[in-house]
Design a protein around this motif. Structure first.
Motif, PDB file in Angstrom:
ATOM      1  N   UNK A   1       0.809  -1.214   0.000  1.00 13.61           N
ATOM      2  CA  UNK A   1       0.000   0.000   0.000  1.00 13.61           C
ATOM      3  C   UNK A   1       0.846   1.270   0.000  1.00 13.61           C
ATOM      4  N   UNK A   2       2.144   1.126   0.037  1.00 12.00           N
ATOM      5  CA  UNK A   2       3.026   2.294  -0.035  1.00 12.00           C
ATOM      6  C   UNK A   2       3.140   3.078   1.254  1.00 12.00           C
ATOM      7  N   UNK A   3       2.619   2.546   2.362  1.00 13.56           N
ATOM      8  CA  UNK A   3       2.672   3.280   3.619  1.00 13.56           C
ATOM      9  C   UNK A   3       3.319   2.466   4.741  1.00 13.56           C
ATOM     10  N   UNK A   4       3.784   1.257   4.406  1.00 16.19           N
ATOM     11  CA  UNK A   4       4.485   0.432   5.394  1.00 16.19           C
ATOM     12  C   UNK A   4       5.981   0.732   5.308  1.00 16.19           C
ATOM     13  N   UNK A   5       6.760   0.074   6.145  1.00 21.83           N
ATOM     14  CA  UNK A   5       8.216   0.247   6.054  1.00 21.83           C
ATOM     15  C   UNK A   5       8.878  -1.055   6.476  1.00 21.83           C
TER      16      UNK A   5
END
Length: 271
Positions: free
Chosen positions: A43-47
């Motif tokens: 989702x492009x918001x994890x790390x």
């Protein structure tokens, strides 16, 4: 930022510092501590991140570990490592950091270390690689060149870009990307294609390493979505290489035919 991190765009001469060297002696002379591989998840918001040691991890001392944590935390709080959209906006704002198609490089300097951040702001790929170099140790290495690369390493890269001489190629497949089951296999192009097609992993990639010094990904599948990359058309070591160009055509033909088969149901996206 708390420790005054001011990323600057990489110069053309510094581009190779953003990639792993296959030459152990060059790695020693560059005093590479290691590199951190990062991505922002589906989702492009994890790390997510994985540490890869260099030089047998001998330069990974406590003072470096403490600083690396601070550098990464600050880049996450107010820099390009916050999330995928922030990285994309950052790269758009600083186009002079472009290393290749869709790939950007930025350098952060502290008193002792140089951090080279490679950004790839696209969903489904590893989004960041952060290479760390010990400047104090570099100062002890009298054989390094002014650009930070050894003469032998520079000559090897120049040779890899020369289409008039023969080259060695190792085609590889990585399966289970960014999972504990991640696995690397390598061999001929035919073998790599067979491994890639035969793999049941929904997250995999196929690429090539040339002359043991230059590497590029050609096709990547993430969560069942397959994409062809065109980085090989921008990187000096590959853009005039007829062997790689022919391999890309073969990959398109074989994988496009596979995707068209009614039993496969694979999604395809061009890059």
């Amino acid at each position: 930022m708390n420790i005054k991190l001011i990323p600057r765009s990489a110069t053309e001469e510094e581009a190779e510092l953003f990639y792993s060297s296959m030459d152990e002696s060059e790695d020693r002379e560059l005093a590479c501590v290691g590199h951190l591989r990062m991505d922002f998840g589906h989702k492009g918001r994890e790390f997510w991140s994985t540490w890869w040691p260099h030089n047998d991890d001998v330069l990974n001392v406590p003072v470096f570990k403490d600083e690396l944590d601070r550098v990464v935390n600050e880049l996450r709080e107010c820099g390009p490592l916050k999330d995928l959209s922030t990285m994309a906006a950052y790269c758009t704002a600083y186009p002079d950091g472009r290393l290749g198609e869709g790939v950007f490089g930025f350098i952060i300097e502290t008193e002792r270390y140089r951090y080279c951040l490679r950004c790839t702001p696209r969903q489904g790929d590893y989004n960041g690689y952060l290479y760390a170099y010990d400047k104090h140790q570099q100062a002890l290495n009298s054989t390094r060149s002014s650009s930070g690369l050894t003469d032998a390493g520079r000559q090897a890269l120049q040779a890899a870009a020369d289409p008039s001489i023969p080259h060695e190629y190792e085609w590889f497949v990585i399966e289970g990307i960014n999972t504990p089951q991640e696995r690397l296999t390598a061999g001929s192009l035919e073998y790599a294609i067979q491994q890639y097609i035969g793999s049941g992993s929904r997250d995999k990639r196929l690429g090539v390493t040339k002359d043991c010094i230059a590497t590029v990904d050609l096709v990547v599948q993430t969560d069942g979505v397959q994409r062809f990359f065109s980085d090989h058309t921008a990187l000096d070591s590959f853009k005039q290489d007829p062997m790689v160009a022919a391999a890309v055509q073969t990959l398109h033909r074989v994988l496009d035919d596979q995707a068209a088969a009614p039993t496969m149901g694979m999604k395809m996206e061009g890059m």
